[in-house]
Motif scaffolding. Structure first.
Motif, PDB file in Angstrom:
ATOM      1  N   GLU A  81       0.929  -1.658   0.258  1.00  0.00           N
ATOM      2  CA  GLU A  81      -0.425  -0.228   0.186  1.00  0.00           C
ATOM      3  C   GLU A  81       1.215   1.528  -0.462  1.00  0.00           C
ATOM      4  O   GLU A  81       0.615   2.814   0.169  1.00  0.00           O
ATOM      5  CB  GLU A  81      -0.705  -0.158   1.363  1.00  0.00           C
ATOM      6  N   GLY A  82       2.299   1.105  -0.170  1.00  0.00           N
ATOM      7  CA  GLY A  82       2.796   2.250  -0.435  1.00  0.00           C
ATOM      8  C   GLY A  82       3.918   2.730   1.330  1.00  0.00           C
ATOM      9  O   GLY A  82       3.766   2.560   1.973  1.00  0.00           O
ATOM     10  N   VAL A  83       3.831   3.806   0.999  1.00  0.00           N
ATOM     11  CA  VAL A  83       4.871   4.707   2.746  1.00  0.00           C
ATOM     12  C   VAL A  83       3.562   5.429   3.275  1.00  0.00           C
ATOM     13  O   VAL A  83       2.593   6.105   2.883  1.00  0.00           O
ATOM     14  CB  VAL A  83       5.952   5.467   1.625  1.00  0.00           C
ATOM     15  N   ALA A  84       3.594   4.821   4.735  1.00  0.00           N
ATOM     16  CA  ALA A  84       2.179   5.574   5.392  1.00  0.00           C
ATOM     17  C   ALA A  84       3.050   7.079   6.093  1.00  0.00           C
ATOM     18  O   ALA A  84       2.180   7.625   5.940  1.00  0.00           O
ATOM     19  CB  ALA A  84       1.755   4.573   6.417  1.00  0.00           C
ATOM     20  N   LEU A  85       4.420   6.707   6.428  1.00  0.00           N
ATOM     21  CA  LEU A  85       4.757   7.850   6.530  1.00  0.00           C
ATOM     22  C   LEU A  85       6.286   8.173   6.250  1.00  0.00           C
ATOM     23  O   LEU A  85       7.565   6.995   6.319  1.00  0.00           O
ATOM     24  CB  LEU A  85       5.124   8.041   8.171  1.00  0.00           C
ATOM     25  N   SER A  86       6.467   9.069   5.297  1.00  0.00           N
ATOM     26  CA  SER A  86       7.594   9.796   4.743  1.00  0.00           C
ATOM     27  C   SER A  86       8.735  10.177   5.479  1.00  0.00           C
ATOM     28  O   SER A  86       8.407  10.895   6.253  1.00  0.00           O
ATOM     29  CB  SER A  86       7.561  10.642   3.019  1.00  0.00           C
ATOM     30  N   VAL A  87       9.823   9.894   4.724  1.00  0.00           N
ATOM     31  CA  VAL A  87      11.319  10.614   5.547  1.00  0.00           C
ATOM     32  C   VAL A  87      10.350  12.446   5.186  1.00  0.00           C
ATOM     33  O   VAL A  87      10.435  12.464   3.758  1.00  0.00           O
ATOM     34  CB  VAL A  87      12.432  10.791   5.146  1.00  0.00           C
ATOM     35  N   ALA A  88      11.683  13.111   6.019  1.00  0.00           N
ATOM     36  CA  ALA A  88      10.568  14.429   5.741  1.00  0.00           C
ATOM     37  C   ALA A  88      12.111  15.250   4.636  1.00  0.00           C
ATOM     38  O   ALA A  88      13.214  14.753   4.426  1.00  0.00           O
ATOM     39  CB  ALA A  88      10.939  15.331   6.481  1.00  0.00           C
ATOM     40  N   LYS A  89      11.530  16.161   3.836  1.00  0.00           N
ATOM     41  CA  LYS A  89      12.589  16.540   2.879  1.00  0.00           C
ATOM     42  C   LYS A  89      13.226  18.110   3.068  1.00  0.00           C
ATOM     43  O   LYS A  89      14.547  18.067   2.639  1.00  0.00           O
ATOM     44  CB  LYS A  89      11.906  16.932   1.600  1.00  0.00           C
ATOM     45  N   ASP A  90      13.039  18.054   4.168  1.00  0.00           N
ATOM     46  CA  ASP A  90      13.369  19.271   5.475  1.00  0.00           C
ATOM     47  C   ASP A  90      14.489  18.712   6.012  1.00  0.00           C
ATOM     48  O   ASP A  90      14.864  17.599   6.754  1.00  0.00           O
ATOM     49  CB  ASP A  90      12.541  20.161   6.155  1.00  0.00           C
ATOM     50  N   PRO A  91      15.842  19.104   5.518  1.00  0.00           N
ATOM     51  CA  PRO A  91      16.877  18.649   6.249  1.00  0.00           C
ATOM     52  C   PRO A  91      17.152  18.856   8.071  1.00  0.00           C
ATOM     53  O   PRO A  91      17.506  18.663   9.114  1.00  0.00           O
ATOM     54  CB  PRO A  91      18.248  19.145   5.328  1.00  0.00           C
ATOM     55  N   ASP A  92      16.534  19.831   7.743  1.00  0.00           N
ATOM     56  CA  ASP A  92      16.043  19.895   9.583  1.00  0.00           C
ATOM     57  C   ASP A  92      14.599  19.103  10.782  1.00  0.00           C
ATOM     58  O   ASP A  92      15.020  19.204  11.493  1.00  0.00           O
ATOM     59  CB  ASP A  92      16.192  21.827  10.175  1.00  0.00           C
ATOM     60  N   SER A  93      14.135  18.507   9.839  1.00  0.00           N
ATOM     61  CA  SER A  93      12.889  18.331  10.528  1.00  0.00           C
ATOM     62  C   SER A  93      14.333  16.489  10.971  1.00  0.00           C
ATOM     63  O   SER A  93      14.974  15.969  10.695  1.00  0.00           O
ATOM     64  CB  SER A  93      12.265  17.729   9.689  1.00  0.00           C
ATOM     65  N   GLU A  94      13.178  16.583  12.072  1.00  0.00           N
ATOM     66  CA  GLU A  94      14.150  15.148  12.938  1.00  0.00           C
ATOM     67  C   GLU A  94      13.329  14.167  12.071  1.00  0.00           C
ATOM     68  O   GLU A  94      14.226  13.298  12.611  1.00  0.00           O
ATOM     69  CB  GLU A  94      12.782  15.274  13.965  1.00  0.00           C
ATOM     70  N   ILE A  95      13.020  13.664  10.883  1.00  0.00           N
ATOM     71  CA  ILE A  95      13.463  12.287  10.430  1.00  0.00           C
ATOM     72  C   ILE A  95      12.699  12.430   9.173  1.00  0.00           C
ATOM     73  O   ILE A  95      12.342  12.460   8.331  1.00  0.00           O
ATOM     74  CB  ILE A  95      10.796  12.137  10.573  1.00  0.00           C
ATOM     75  N   THR A  96      14.608  13.616   9.198  1.00  0.00           N
ATOM     76  CA  THR A  96      14.301  13.456   7.706  1.00  0.00           C
ATOM     77  C   THR A  96      15.156  12.557   7.212  1.00  0.00           C
ATOM     78  O   THR A  96      15.764  11.840   8.124  1.00  0.00           O
ATOM     79  CB  THR A  96      15.619  14.555   7.166  1.00  0.00           C
ATOM     80  N   SER A  97      15.580  12.509   5.841  1.00  0.00           N
ATOM     81  CA  SER A  97      16.098  10.825   5.480  1.00  0.00           C
ATOM     82  C   SER A  97      18.383  10.541   6.192  1.00  0.00           C
ATOM     83  O   SER A  97      18.344  12.277   6.689  1.00  0.00           O
ATOM     84  CB  SER A  97      17.139  11.160   3.919  1.00  0.00           C
ATOM     85  N   GLY A  98      18.352  10.027   6.304  1.00  0.00           N
ATOM     86  CA  GLY A  98      19.138   9.761   7.332  1.00  0.00           C
ATOM     87  C   GLY A  98      19.459   9.804   8.434  1.00  0.00           C
ATOM     88  O   GLY A  98      19.834   9.358   9.640  1.00  0.00           O
ATOM     89  N   SER A  99      17.763  10.015   8.722  1.00  0.00           N
ATOM     90  CA  SER A  99      17.632   9.730  10.721  1.00  0.00           C
ATOM     91  C   SER A  99      17.795   7.909  10.859  1.00  0.00           C
ATOM     92  O   SER A  99      17.370   7.372   9.546  1.00  0.00           O
ATOM     93  CB  SER A  99      16.138  10.197  11.250  1.00  0.00           C
ATOM     94  N   VAL A 100      16.446   7.716  11.739  1.00  0.00           N
ATOM     95  CA  VAL A 100      16.657   6.386  12.416  1.00  0.00           C
ATOM     96  C   VAL A 100      15.281   5.969  12.832  1.00  0.00           C
ATOM     97  O   VAL A 100      14.743   6.702  13.713  1.00  0.00           O
ATOM     98  CB  VAL A 100      17.509   5.583  13.486  1.00  0.00           C
TER      99      VAL A 100
END
Length: 378
Positions: free
Chosen positions: A92-111
């Motif tokens: 069904e795809g991605v329920a919660l995507s990593v954020a594009k904002d580099p300052d977001s807590e869930i940006t790409s590269g977080s865990v």
């Protein structure tokens, strides 16, 4: 060159048949579970939902998990799959995507690990909790994140992350433990003095102001729809069990420590015959170890030890896996599936799923290895 209409029709029929056969060949059509084997979704791809948890709603199971690449870092987010029979899963795809904002807590590269979703009847919202580590901080942040959605399929909106129970003492904490000893807490780990200080709340005191650590976690919903957050805390030495607010979005401040110094990770909780049962793992990083099991009359304890639920060959390694969730099977009373991951730290996407039926002996949960099994086992 022109063709008669009948020839056009024949070509279309052949193309449709080819497409239909191709589509059918990619959908496995499972009728049994095969633990440790590649488990394909409806598109023919290995299911990518690690550290997962399952929500059942309106006749459909929803499996939420970590989308893994080669490493453990989040590059996509939390995925969701749906199923009516537990064998065959639709991507069904991605329920919660990593954020594009580099300052977001869930940006790409977080865990983003061990997502668990519960439905709140009062607010009509789907609430997701997960273990969050901030980018470039390794596992130092030790936070728990939360997101909400109007649909089980998402998209979920990220709200914030917590260090739980800031400025709140656990309910099973002795009054004299609230003050640090005159000589201070021991700095050298693993000594008898250090172990004693740990049990008497050394790390609880340290993190009292800013909130307690939260790593491997799960969410459990009681029969009265009260939700609880269970997490590995105190440098992974002690489990914390916390009652959530009615909307499932915050902590009430009511919490307890479980097995101080017991080094339990990967908690999975379920209820049977008036008891809460919990299955955990030991603390050996990505390497497998022997599972543990506990039970209590109340989720807030006290909890009694029941030993390793796994039996047979490779039981001392929990069949080379680690618990993620215990799934109650709908329509089959007191039937539960032990869900676990067989981690592959050199290539996380290749992690395999270990689903096994829970059996019972002397009121204790028992897990035996089965190369292949189906729901008739219950």
């Amino acid at each position: 060159m022109k063709y008669p209409k009948s020839k056009y029709l024949i070509v279309l029929i052949l193309l449709f048949a080819k497409f239909n056969l191709s589509s059918q060949s990619s959908s496995p059509g499972y009728t049994a579970f095969r633990p440790g084997e590649i488990w394909k979704d409806n598109e023919g791809n290995h299911i990518n939902a690690h550290g997962g948890g399952i929500l059942f709603k309106d006749g459909i199971y929803y499996w939420y998990g970590e989308h893994k690449g080669k490493s453990s870092l989040a590059r996509v987010g939390i995925t969701v799959y749906s199923s009516e029979d537990l064998y065959n899963w639709k991507n069904e795809g991605v329920a919660l995507s990593v954020a594009k904002d580099p300052d977001s807590e869930i940006t790409s590269g977080s865990v983003m690990e061990r997502p668990k979703v519960v439905y709140n009847k009062k607010t009509d919202k789907y609430v997701m909790w997960f273990h969050l580590e901030l980018k470039d901080q390794g596992y130092a942040a030790a936070r728990t994140g939360i997101a909400i959605s109007d649909s089980p399929l998402g998209p979920f909106t990220y709200l914030k992350s917590y260090r739980p129970n800031s400025k709140q003492w656990p309910q099973n904490f002795k009054e004299d433990w609230k003050e640090t000893a005159k000589n201070g807490d021991p700095e050298e780990w693993w000594t008898p003095k250090w172990r004693k200080a740990l049990k008497e709340g050394m790390f609880v005191r340290r993190d009292f102001e800013n909130g307690q650590m939260s790593r491997d976690m799960t969410v459990y919903m009681d029969k009265d729809d009260t939700a609880y957050h269970i997490t590995s805390s105190e440098e992974n030495q002690t489990l914390h069990i916390s009652k959530l607010t009615d909307d499932y979005l915050d902590f009430t401040g009511e919490w307890v420590r479980m097995q101080p110094g017991g080094q339990n990770e990967a908690p999975a909780i379920f209820e049977k015959d008036g008891y809460c049962y919990m299955i955990t793992s030991g603390l050996t990083g990505w390497a497998p170890n022997a599972a543990r099991s506990f039970r209590a009359k109340s989720i807030m304890g006290p909890w009694e030890k029941l030993g390793n639920p796994a039996v047979g060959e490779n039981a001392d390694k929990t069949f080379f896996s680690q618990s993620t969730f215990v799934l109650p099977v709908q329509g089959k009373e007191d039937s539960f599936i032990f869900m676990a991951d067989r981690w592959k730290p050199k290539n996380h996407i290749n992690g395999r799923y270990i689903w096994l039926p829970i059996e019972w002996e002397n009121e204790k949960p028992i897990i035996r290895w089965k190369k292949e099994w189906d729901l008739s086992s219950f």
